[in-house]
Enzyme design. Structure first.
Site, short mmCIF file in Angstrom:
data_model
loop_
_atom_site.label_atom_id
_atom_site.label_comp_id
_atom_site.label_asym_id
_atom_site.label_seq_id
_atom_site.Cartn_x
_atom_site.Cartn_y
_atom_site.Cartn_z
CD GLU A 132 -1.62 1.72 2.91
OE1 GLU A 132 -1.11 2.84 3.14
OE2 GLU A 132 -2.07 0.98 3.82
CG HIS A 133 3.47 2.77 3.36
ND1 HIS A 133 4.20 3.71 4.02
CD2 HIS A 133 2.42 2.47 4.16
CE1 HIS A 133 3.62 3.98 5.18
NE2 HIS A 133 2.55 3.24 5.29
#
Lengths: 433, 420
Positions: free
Chosen positions: A70-71
């Protein structure tokens, strides 16, 4: 497009499945200035063992990989997705839960550009060994921050008690050690497996014209090619249906001012996805209100006895494949707190039998709360979980709540509130220096 | 629409079809005084949990549930040199429910009972209820120290306002004060609040203005002292940096910095200061976010915030303690860069768009209208949405640099991790 009118609410939802498998739900809100869009994949922290797309064997990936991915989605070869959103005045974010990863933005202008940015950045992975290494410092700080948060530690302490052999027990972000092992190749393997449109949903709510938005999204998706979807094989360990694997009690010391206690009750029976899950969630919430809500006799008694105070709260977590209830609070007497909560749970019928009037009031309260949530674009979008609740939205909930009977609640209590499913976890203050 | 019900008592009604709920807020405002802060916090807890008509929380909860789960709460806050005690109730609009209950009228009636019929015997608050709320407020103040971000921010606040005890303590008071309060004295103080505090009543939603006004007129408010409250507290610039530090058994260290920035709400530099803050540390596009977090990987959060009612700018960062000096240097470099005009026009355009997005988005929250009405009343000025947007658009590079020139680092608080 499937159109659903909610007359009582004066709202309409529009839903369709695109050729590439992506489910799109649109909900215009009259009078609003903002549009909120969430692009979600059914992939969360518990999915750490799976057959990667294009392979045939199960592989175990480092804990925290879904959150790490996600990051890293935001960073591209020559820019950062935050910058693109910034260019169009949007506020963007993302979050990872146990079973889902969501990317979102909210914007009052440039809706088309922002929607395309959302779809494009999530559908264009770019990971290199160097960028992956750099992220480890940032996520390391995030993990450290949560380590110092007693409420977070309490919650995960309880999950560890209830699910000792299950990936739920691991922090969503992983550990400093586990994320150290993550490679760019791991991220690509996870990406190819879980980010196929067939495994994703797009929910857009707020200021929008449904035909226009659908047209933009359809064109954007039609211009991209995707591999044929390969049904996802995940390995989620089964947990004991008799609860024998549950750890009944643990405690830790932390430098806190006051002890904290949490009681957990693990849902041992599997919950069928779809409208049944929606009804089950409503039923458990009604049961909890009858037992511990501020309209209940128990709440006032425990409050006046000083066993609970304003820090007391409870929560029902229902996600795909698991469900559990937690009761937590700060207390000077953790043993007394635990004993009092467990006594109410074990004698649930006293607070439920014959309580038709209280049930009616609790239902009224919960239906009213749905009207409150109808003001919040975020609440409307984030309550949507297709894999768990099918295509239902917030506006389907009042009818579900209204249909609940005292017998429904009793059936749920009999099944859920069994002694072997109950566990305790406490944080005690480190002796003062 | 605005009606004065008595001197110092204003009713503002905002009608809108956008929301499915109606909201009523009653705000009691007074000059901030050190010895009244804890009293007001305890008052808000007492009013929130009991009244003569609803003597315990269960009775109160039943009344709220009967209004389809009306949300009711009380709280306190500080704005510059003023302190507010606020009660708020939100009810669903009955048109979205299968009911013929008049929920908004019931909610106003409920609020009036809470305010004017507290749980009192013999000129004092009911003793067991008072004792219970003292215990609970004490526990909640003590537990706040477990929230390290909050703790570090509070320590910085103490350092920044060392010249004024009323600005130093939290808006909800202190544990030490609590032991000095009695149920009799607090009730007497409440009578003073009711008689002298400026009252703002804000009703927002799809409501019948005339009916709402009539219902509030029936209270029979009396005139208050007419002098307008001072809206701003001016922080004293020390001109030099002093850092205090503390060590606790923590994984993550916190570095909080306080700057003097003499820019106040809607004064000449105000809009430029908003843009400056977005550029410095107020957004994910900001210098702090990009340089402390993204480029140097030194923090999970690193951001700045403005307090334009006290004239200060704050920076907060969660870091590894050993990087303290490096982080401090990078933060300082970012400020210098803005002073020197080392930022692109493109970035300025983007942070302006971000501010506009936040502003327009805030119009989708029912509470925004009440917050704005309270500020307008305090500052005696109103700005239309269009004017606000134009002012932001008009901010130039030079104006941003000029604001940066006004910024002086004064105080720091470093909460280091490791062994206690």
């Amino acid at each position: 497009m499937q159109v659903k009118q909610y007359e009582q609410f004066n709202e309409t939802s529009y839903q369709t499945k695109l050729d590439n498998g992506l489910t799109v739900t649109l909900l215009p809100k009259a009078g609003f200035h903002k549009t909120y869009a969430v692009f979600t994949t059914n992939y969360g922290s518990i999915d750490n063992t799976f057959v990667p797309a294009g392979e045939t064997e199960m592989r175990r990936f480092p804990d925290g990989i879904a959150h790490f991915l996600e990051h890293k989605m935001f960073e591209k070869a020559d820019h950062d997705a935050f910058q693109t959103f910034g260019k169009y005045g949007a506020s963007a974010n993302a979050f990872t839960s146990f079973t889902r990863t969501s990317y979102l933005f909210s914007a009052t202008q440039h809706l088309r550009e922002n929607l395309e940015t959302l779809l494009d950045f999530v559908q264009d992975p770019y990971f290199t060994p160097a960028t992956v290494e750099k992220e480890k410092g940032i996520i390391g700080q995030e993990i450290e921050m949560y380590n110092d948060d007693p409420s977070w530690r309490l919650y995960f302490g309880m999950i560890g008690n209830l699910y000792p052999n299950h990936p739920l027990q691991y922090d969503i972000a992983g550990t400093t050690e586990s994320i150290a092992k993550i490679t760019a190749d791991d991220l690509y393997a996870a990406y190819r497996t879980f980010y196929h449109p067939e495994n994703m949903t797009l929910f857009v709510v707020g200021k929008l014209d449904p035909d226009e938005v659908l047209d933009w999204v359809t064109k954007n998706q039609a211009a991209k090619t995707f591999d044929t979807f390969q049904p996802i094989e995940r390995k989620i360990p089964a947990t004991a249906t008799d609860g024998h694997d549950i750890m009944p009690y643990r405690m830790i010391d932390m430098p806190v001012n006051r002890a904290k206690s949490i009681i957990g009750v693990k849902g041992l029976a599997p919950i069928e996805a779809g409208p049944a899950a929606l009804k089950y969630r409503a039923g458990v919430n009604v049961l909890l209100e009858l037992l511990f809500g501020d309209t209940s006799k128990n709440y006032l008694r425990l409050y006046d006895e000083g066993i609970i105070d304003d820090t007391f709260g409870y929560d029902f977590e229902l996600q795909n494949g698991f469900n559990f209830v937690t009761f937590s609070g700060e207390t000077n007497q953790p043993e007394k707190f635990d004993a009092a909560i467990i006594a109410v749970l074990e004698n649930w019928s006293q607070a439920v039998e014959g309580q038709e009037d209280l049930l009616a009031m609790v239902k009224k309260e919960m239906i009213g709360r749905c009207v409150f949530m109808a003001n919040s674009l975020e609440a409307i979008a984030n309550r949507f979980d297709q894999r768990l609740f099918g295509n239902t939205t917030l506006f389907d909930e009042p009818a579900t709540i209204a249909s609940l009977t005292l017998d429904d609640v009793k059936t749920i209590a009999q099944q859920l509130l069994t002694s072997q499913a109950i566990s305790e976890y406490q944080i005690r203050p480190t002796s003062k220096h | 629409m605005q009606v004065q019900l008595a001197k110092g008592v204003q009713l503002t009604t905002v009608t809108s079809h956008q929301f499915k709920t109606n909201q009523i807020i009653v705000n009691f405002r007074a000059p901030l005084k050190r010895d009244e802060i804890t009293k007001r916090a305890l008052l808000s807890n007492l009013l929130e949990t009991s009244s003569a008509d609803y003597p315990d929380q269960r009775a109160l909860a039943h009344a709220l549930a009967a209004m389809f789960g009306a949300a009711f709460g009380a709280g306190v806050s500080r704005k510059g040199p003023t302190h507010s005690l606020q009660l708020a109730i939100t009810v669903p609009n009955e048109r979205y429910l299968a009911t013929d209950q008049a929920l908004t009228a019931s909610a106003i009636d409920f609020l009036q009972k809470i305010i004017y019929r507290p749980l009192v015997n013999n000129q004092q608050f009911d003793q067991p209820t008072f004792d219970r709320q003292v215990t609970n407020l004490q526990a909640s103040i003590e537990s706040l120290a477990d929230d390290k971000q909050y703790y570090a921010a509070q320590k910085l606040n103490e350092a920044l306002f060392v010249a004024d005890a009323a600005q130093q303590v939290p808006s909800f008071g202190t544990v030490a004060d609590l032991s000095t309060l009695s149920a009799t004295d607090l009730y007497a103080y409440y009578q003073t609040v009711l008689a002298t505090n400026q009252i703002d009543i804000i009703v927002m939603g799809d409501v019948d203005v005339e009916a709402v006004t009539t219902q509030w007129r029936q209270v029979g408010f009396t005139d208050r002292p007419t002098s307008q409250l001072t809206a701003f507290y001016r922080h004293q610039n020390t001109g030099h940096y002093v850092e205090t530090s503390e060590q606790q058994a923590l994984s993550q260290a916190k570095l909080n910095l306080g700057y003097d920035l003499p820019v106040f709400y809607r004064d000449d530099h105000y809009y430029a200061a908003l843009v400056f803050n977005e550029l410095f540390g107020g957004s994910p596009l900001s210098k702090l976010f990009m340089n402390v977090r993204e480029k140097a990987s030194l923090a999970y959060y690193a951001s700045s915030s403005l307090d334009t009612f006290r004239g200060v700018l704050k920076v907060q960062a969660g870091i590894d303690g050993k990087n303290h000096d490096q982080v401090l240097q990078i933060i300082d470099d970012q400020l210098t860069a803005i002073k020197n005009g080392d930022f692109t026009d493109e970035l300025v355009t983007q942070v302006k768009l971000g501010l506009i997005n936040d502003f327009e988005s805030s119009l989708d929250s029912q509470r925004t209208f009440a917050i704005q009405a309270l500020i307008d009343d305090l500052t005696q000025r109103q700005v239309s949405d269009d004017e606000w947007l134009q002012q932001i658009q008009a901010v130039t590079r030079e104006q941003i640099q000029a604001v940066a020139q006004l910024v002086t680092l004064n105080d720091g608080f470093f909460l280091n991790g490791g062994a206690a």
